[in-house]
Design a protein around this motif. Structure first.
Motif, short mmCIF file in Angstrom:
data_model
loop_
_atom_site.label_atom_id
_atom_site.label_comp_id
_atom_site.label_asym_id
_atom_site.label_seq_id
_atom_site.Cartn_x
_atom_site.Cartn_y
_atom_site.Cartn_z
N VAL A 119 74.62 41.15 11.07
CA VAL A 119 75.62 40.89 12.11
C VAL A 119 75.47 41.92 13.23
O VAL A 119 74.72 42.88 13.10
CB VAL A 119 77.07 40.95 11.53
N SER A 123 83.02 44.64 13.45
CA SER A 123 83.97 43.65 13.94
C SER A 123 83.43 42.23 13.75
O SER A 123 84.18 41.32 13.37
CB SER A 123 84.28 43.87 15.41
N ASP A 124 82.16 42.05 14.03
CA ASP A 124 81.53 40.74 13.85
C ASP A 124 81.60 40.34 12.37
O ASP A 124 81.96 39.20 12.04
CB ASP A 124 80.08 40.82 14.33
N ASN A 126 83.74 41.47 10.12
CA ASN A 126 85.14 41.26 9.77
C ASN A 126 85.60 39.84 10.11
O ASN A 126 86.29 39.18 9.33
CB ASN A 126 86.02 42.30 10.46
N ARG A 127 85.18 39.36 11.27
CA ARG A 127 85.52 38.00 11.68
C ARG A 127 84.89 36.97 10.75
O ARG A 127 85.57 36.06 10.25
CB ARG A 127 85.05 37.76 13.12
N LEU A 128 83.59 37.12 10.45
CA LEU A 128 82.91 36.18 9.56
C LEU A 128 83.50 36.21 8.15
O LEU A 128 83.66 35.17 7.51
CB LEU A 128 81.41 36.50 9.49
N HIS A 129 83.82 37.40 7.69
CA HIS A 129 84.40 37.55 6.36
C HIS A 129 85.74 36.83 6.27
O HIS A 129 85.97 36.04 5.35
CB HIS A 129 84.56 39.05 6.03
N GLY A 130 86.61 37.07 7.24
CA GLY A 130 87.93 36.46 7.23
C GLY A 130 87.93 34.97 7.48
O GLY A 130 88.71 34.22 6.89
N ASP A 131 87.02 34.52 8.37
CA ASP A 131 87.00 33.10 8.74
C ASP A 131 86.18 32.23 7.80
O ASP A 131 86.48 31.05 7.62
CB ASP A 131 86.44 32.92 10.16
N GLN A 132 85.12 32.81 7.21
CA GLN A 132 84.19 31.94 6.48
C GLN A 132 83.89 32.38 5.04
O GLN A 132 83.92 31.54 4.14
CB GLN A 132 82.87 31.83 7.25
#
Length: 159
Positions: A119, A123-124, A126-132
């Protein structure tokens, strides 16, 4: 391609061809032939046989992650809520669809699967972890490891 269980004995020249191609997939057939001391035609036939027999899966470029804004390497251990063939199949089908996952391995031990992800930054991820990632089917728990330094990465096979 032949069945991967088919074993053809590799001689010294075949092994050398494989070793050289691992180090430089762009080596010319002429240079490869010279390095293993066979004619270019013989070298081409041998190399093609190594492809046909499945010894060489494919040749591709190794892209510098930092040049394409993927310098953060993250390893993620995944625990599923059930350890059944169906839950594994369902997870595997879902994980194959995620373009940011470089590797996914079914493992023995504390985790069911281990993922390798590249990634831009934390932050990138964190977004992928939370969203996917945590919404993948059957995921009970993940454990994340941010790589501080890549000491050995994708080294050639030693044989």
């Amino acid at each position: 391609m032949k069945d991967s269980t088919t074993t053809v004995s590799l001689d010294r020249i075949d092994r050398k061809i494989l070793q050289l191609l691992q180090r430089d997939g762009r080596i010319t057939n002429a240079d490869l032939a010279g390095a293993v001391n066979v004619s270019p035609a013989t070298c081409h036939r041998r190399t093609q046989r190594l492809f046909d027999d499945g010894y060489i899966r494919h040749v591709r470029a190794e892209v510098a992650p930092e040049k394409v804004e993927r310098s953060a390497l993250v390893l993620v251990g995944v625990v599923l809520d059930r350890s059944t063939p169906e839950s594994f199949r369902t997870f595997e089908a879902a994980i194959r669809k995620l373009k940011f996952v470089l590797d996914c391995h079914l493992v023995a031990g504390d985790f069911d699967f281990f993922l390798k992800i590249r990634v831009r930054d934390i932050s990138d991820f964190n977004r992928l972890h939370g969203d996917q990632l945590i919404s993948l089917p059957g995921v009970r728990q993940t454990r994340t490891f941010f790589v501080m330094k890549e000491v050995v990465d994708n080294a050639p096979l030693d044989f």
